[in-house]
Design a protein around this motif. Structure first.
Motif, PDB file in Angstrom:
ATOM      1  N   ALA A   1       7.235  36.417  13.815  1.00  0.00           N
ATOM      2  CA  ALA A   1       7.426  36.156  12.383  1.00  0.00           C
ATOM      3  C   ALA A   1       8.839  36.530  11.948  1.00  0.00           C
ATOM      4  O   ALA A   1       9.417  35.894  11.071  1.00  0.00           O
ATOM      5  N   ARG A   2       9.404  37.565  12.564  1.00  0.00           N
ATOM      6  CA  ARG A   2      10.781  37.962  12.243  1.00  0.00           C
ATOM      7  C   ARG A   2      11.750  36.822  12.578  1.00  0.00           C
ATOM      8  O   ARG A   2      12.671  36.526  11.813  1.00  0.00           O
ATOM      9  N   HIS A   3      11.525  36.173  13.698  1.00  0.00           N
ATOM     10  CA  HIS A   3      12.384  35.053  14.087  1.00  0.00           C
ATOM     11  C   HIS A   3      12.242  33.901  13.085  1.00  0.00           C
ATOM     12  O   HIS A   3      13.236  33.302  12.677  1.00  0.00           O
ATOM     13  N   LYS A   4      11.009  33.608  12.705  1.00  0.00           N
ATOM     14  CA  LYS A   4      10.775  32.537  11.732  1.00  0.00           C
ATOM     15  C   LYS A   4      11.453  32.856  10.400  1.00  0.00           C
ATOM     16  O   LYS A   4      12.013  31.971   9.758  1.00  0.00           O
ATOM     17  N   ALA A   5      11.424  34.116   9.993  1.00  0.00           N
ATOM     18  CA  ALA A   5      12.076  34.519   8.746  1.00  0.00           C
ATOM     19  C   ALA A   5      13.593  34.328   8.832  1.00  0.00           C
ATOM     20  O   ALA A   5      14.220  33.902   7.868  1.00  0.00           O
ATOM     21  N   CYS A   6      14.178  34.634   9.970  1.00  0.00           N
ATOM     22  CA  CYS A   6      15.626  34.428  10.160  1.00  0.00           C
ATOM     23  C   CYS A   6      15.993  32.959  10.021  1.00  0.00           C
ATOM     24  O   CYS A   6      17.009  32.615   9.419  1.00  0.00           O
TER      25      CYS A   6
END
Length: 93
Positions: free
Chosen positions: A13-18
């Motif tokens: 999810a952190r990658h998607k947020a970036c």
């Protein structure tokens, strides 16, 4: 079992947020500091950036990044944010 370092397995999810935070990257020249295995480069190239450079000090991670991301508009460089090996104003906000 040893953990895997491929983009599909490690995508969170952190990658998607970036990616969402990056907004419209079409026709942009991007610098990714701490690129690790190249996940961001892969997705920004898919979103239409003009060119993306990923830097990292970990040579093993850079080898994996080059293997994971085979896009003409992408390069990986062994460098530190403390001493960037690029000419001035190549990456603008």
């Amino acid at each position: 079992m040893r953990y895997r370092e491929d983009i599909e397995t490690r995508f969170t999810a952190r990658h998607k947020a970036c990616i969402r935070f990056s907004g419209d990257v079409r026709d942009r020249v991007i610098l990714d500091v701490g690129c690790w295995i190249g996940w961001y480069e892969r997705f920004m190239a898919e979103k239409g950036c003009k060119f993306i450079t990923g830097i990292d000090t970990d040579r093993n991670a850079l080898r994996k990044a080059k293997k994971n991301v085979s896009v003409d508009r992408c390069e990986f460089v062994c460098a530190s944010a403390h001493r960037l090996p690029f000419r001035a104003n190549i990456f603008l906000i």
